[in-house]
Write a protein that holds these residues in place. Structure first.
Motif, PDB file in Angstrom:
ATOM      1  N   ASP A   1      47.613  45.993  54.028  1.00  0.00           N
ATOM      2  CA  ASP A   1      47.229  45.126  52.219  1.00  0.00           C
ATOM      3  C   ASP A   1      46.122  44.706  53.534  1.00  0.00           C
ATOM      4  OD1 ASP A   1      50.164  45.449  53.557  1.00  0.00           O
ATOM      5  OD2 ASP A   1      50.614  42.957  53.252  1.00  0.00           O
TER       6      ASP A   1
ATOM      7  N   ASN B   1      43.807  45.392  49.387  1.00  0.00           N
ATOM      8  CA  ASN B   1      43.706  44.027  48.775  1.00  0.00           C
ATOM      9  C   ASN B   1      42.120  44.316  48.730  1.00  0.00           C
ATOM     10  OD1 ASN B   1      45.823  42.803  48.471  1.00  0.00           O
ATOM     11  ND2 ASN B   1      45.663  41.757  50.540  1.00  0.00           N
TER      12      ASN B   1
ATOM     13  N   VAL C   1      42.008  46.264  45.305  1.00  0.00           N
ATOM     14  CA  VAL C   1      41.841  45.687  44.236  1.00  0.00           C
ATOM     15  C   VAL C   1      40.913  44.719  43.969  1.00  0.00           C
ATOM     16  CG1 VAL C   1      43.320  43.506  43.299  1.00  0.00           C
ATOM     17  CG2 VAL C   1      44.787  45.728  44.455  1.00  0.00           C
ATOM     18  N   ARG C   2      40.145  44.342  44.942  1.00  0.00           N
ATOM     19  CA  ARG C   2      38.682  43.718  44.704  1.00  0.00           C
ATOM     20  C   ARG C   2      37.821  44.871  43.935  1.00  0.00           C
ATOM     21  NH1 ARG C   2      36.915  38.239  45.695  1.00  0.00           N
ATOM     22  NH2 ARG C   2      38.857  37.994  45.208  1.00  0.00           N
TER      23      ARG C   2
ATOM     24  N   ARG D   1      56.675  43.130  52.761  1.00  0.00           N
ATOM     25  CA  ARG D   1      55.821  42.867  52.320  1.00  0.00           C
ATOM     26  C   ARG D   1      55.775  42.491  50.838  1.00  0.00           C
ATOM     27  NH1 ARG D   1      52.042  49.155  51.420  1.00  0.00           N
ATOM     28  NH2 ARG D   1      50.893  48.361  53.331  1.00  0.00           N
ATOM     29  N   ASP D   2      54.449  41.371  50.784  1.00  0.00           N
ATOM     30  CA  ASP D   2      54.752  40.698  49.256  1.00  0.00           C
ATOM     31  C   ASP D   2      54.518  41.404  48.098  1.00  0.00           C
ATOM     32  OD1 ASP D   2      54.217  38.282  47.466  1.00  0.00           O
ATOM     33  OD2 ASP D   2      52.262  37.975  48.302  1.00  0.00           O
TER      34      ASP D   2
ATOM     35  N   ASN E   1      52.246  41.603  44.885  1.00  0.00           N
ATOM     36  CA  ASN E   1      51.230  41.993  45.153  1.00  0.00           C
ATOM     37  C   ASN E   1      51.271  43.498  44.791  1.00  0.00           C
ATOM     38  OD1 ASN E   1      49.938  40.167  45.794  1.00  0.00           O
ATOM     39  ND2 ASN E   1      49.726  40.590  47.898  1.00  0.00           N
TER      40      ASN E   1
ATOM     41  N   LYS F   1      49.655  45.296  41.249  1.00  0.00           N
ATOM     42  CA  LYS F   1      48.036  44.959  41.898  1.00  0.00           C
ATOM     43  C   LYS F   1      47.693  46.225  42.200  1.00  0.00           C
ATOM     44  CE  LYS F   1      47.247  39.888  41.512  1.00  0.00           C
ATOM     45  NZ  LYS F   1      46.688  39.187  42.497  1.00  0.00           N
ATOM     46  N   TRP F   2      48.213  46.897  43.512  1.00  0.00           N
ATOM     47  CA  TRP F   2      48.288  47.556  44.042  1.00  0.00           C
ATOM     48  C   TRP F   2      48.381  49.734  43.430  1.00  0.00           C
ATOM     49  CZ3 TRP F   2      51.405  45.404  49.178  1.00  0.00           C
ATOM     50  CH2 TRP F   2      50.887  44.934  49.839  1.00  0.00           C
TER      51      TRP F   2
END
Length: 450
Positions: free
Chosen positions: A83, A87, A90-91, A132-133, A136, A139-140
């Motif tokens: 994750d 993440n 993504v940023r 997993r969430d 998200n 976005k991934w």
């Protein structure tokens, strides 16, 4: 000088040239450690997460991203398990879209297509964890798809991991300086004459080698097969083995690469490979991994004691499994492979000249000026089709004038590139005392004949 960072000590005003985004479990101890060394030697200041404490807030990583000029995202087979990696990506892509950052994607063990469409091993790792969430994931998916629009580097296109690392450092420096690396032999070529050079493609040659290798090992054949890929240092053994591995891994329940076995065995002992492969289980205890059809790549085996344990395990290995071993010394794997070996050939004259010119000249025109074509052929003949020798000789000569080339050619039999000497020293040091004496006697004979 390069530096690593911990979040606790990361000042708000600190800045970095490169942020390294990668999955630590399968890359940190080998590829990343070698990459860090190259970045330090290149005086590239980088941010890496190795000092961060598990469970620490992601803000520390996000701050590292915000304070970096370039993101280096290294996509391995385990990347999508993390994750944190996703993440971070993504940023990173948000800042890339805002033109606040550049990104260099590196496709280490996966293809751009697998990343773009979240297929293959990336897809299975991304979607298999039901805990997993789920919000998200879109976005991934978007970040993974977007990153493939950027020009990246692929391990499959490189001779080996060292070659990939070298290309990474060059790419970073180009991004940092905005320098198009115009010809350093501009004294003989005017700006109006210069034409940007392009990396030559050797796909036809690589595919020809792969076809020849596949005559020795058929992944669809029902019987177990072990093949040895043999050749001098720098000839392209690892590159060839990895191409076969990546093309075939999907057909096996368990597929794993073990690279730099010679180096790892020197550092951790001759039984390093056995410990890594069997994970502490006894050879005669029929380890779990032998219960399924496996594909193994064992790279740079230098002594038979590194693979002897496999001889004891042959009866236990699942029928249909394949093992590919690269080595400089055929005798180290003779008992395992018997006569099933592939001797990697050197480049033909045309491809050898292309590779040499790419490294020796910074534009297309310079290679055809004055006495350079004649001298180039002499250096290419000396290299004997060895890709690493061609690259190192080319780099050594780049930017020098004809007189310096002539002088280098005269000294060539007595003064070799440091990198080539290192490779030769490794092979020489492995010889027995009698073999070393014979080698030196032969060398002295040829020197006296000159």
């Amino acid at each position: 000088m390069a530096a690593s960072s911990s979040s606790a000590m990361l000042p708000e005003s600190e800045s970095w040239q490169v942020f390294i985004n990668f999955r630590g479990t399968d890359l940190r101890k080998r590829f990343i450690s070698h990459l860090e060394g190259a970045l330090k030697r290149g005086e590239i200041k980088y941010f890496i997460d190795k000092n961060l404490t598990p469970g620490e807030d992601l803000d520390a990583l996000y701050r590292g991203i915000a304070q970096s000029e370039i993101a280096l995202s290294i996509f391995s087979s385990a990347y999508a398990e993390s994750d944190w990696c996703l993440n971070e990506l993504v940023r990173i892509m948000e800042r890339v879209e805002e033109e606040k950052m550049k990104i260099i994607p590196v496709f280490f063990e996966v293809t751009p297509e697998e990343i773009k469409r979240q297929k293959g091993v990336i897809g299975s790792r991304l979607y298999e964890d039901t805990k997993r969430d789920r919000p998200n994931i879109p976005k991934w998916e978007k970040a993974l798809t977007s990153v493939t629009k950027k020009i990246g580097l692929k391990l499959a296109d490189c001779r080996d991991e060292d070659d990939l690392i070298e290309k990474i450092v060059i790419a970073i420096k180009k991004q940092l300086t905005g320098n198009s690396y115009v010809s350093s032999v501009s004294s003989v070529v005017t700006t109006s004459q210069q034409q940007p050079k392009e990396m030559p493609s050797f796909e036809d040659e690589m595919n020809r080698r792969l076809e020849q290798l596949q005559e020795k090992i058929d992944v669809d054949f029902a019987e177990t097969q072990i093949v040895g890929i043999v050749g001098m240092p720098g000839i392209g053994k690892t590159n060839l083995a990895e191409r076969l591995f990546e093309r075939s891994r999907g057909k096996f329940t368990f597929a794993k690469k073990f690279l730099r076995i010679r180096e790892e065995s020197q550092e951790h002992g001759s039984h390093w490979l056995m410990g890594e492969l069997l994970n502490g289980q006894e050879v005669n205890g029929q380890p779990k991994m032998f219960s399924c059809k496996i594909l193994l790549l064992l790279d740079d085996v230098s002594h038979k004691n590194q693979v002897d344990f496999l001889l004891e395990s042959l009866e236990s290995i699942r029928r249909g499994s394949k093992i590919v071993i690269t080595t400089r010394d055929k005798s180290s794997i003779q008992e395992l492979v018997k006569d099933n070996t592939y001797l990697v050939p050197g480049f033909n004259d045309e491809d050898a000249l292309k590779l040499f010119n790419y490294n020796a000249f910074n534009d297309k025109v310079s290679a055809s000026i004055g006495n350079f074509p004649k001298l180039s052929k002499k250096f290419v003949d000396y290299a004997g089709g060895n890709p690493r020798a061609l690259e190192e000789l080319g780099k050594d000569l780049c930017g020098k004038n004809v007189a310096q080339w002539d002088e280098r050619l005269e000294k060539l039999p007595h003064c070799c590139s440091e990198k080539i000497l290192t490779e030769l020293r490794v092979s020489y040091d492995k010889l027995a005392d009698q073999q070393k004496d014979a080698f030196l006697d032969i060398a002295c004979f040829f020197r006296s004949e000159e």
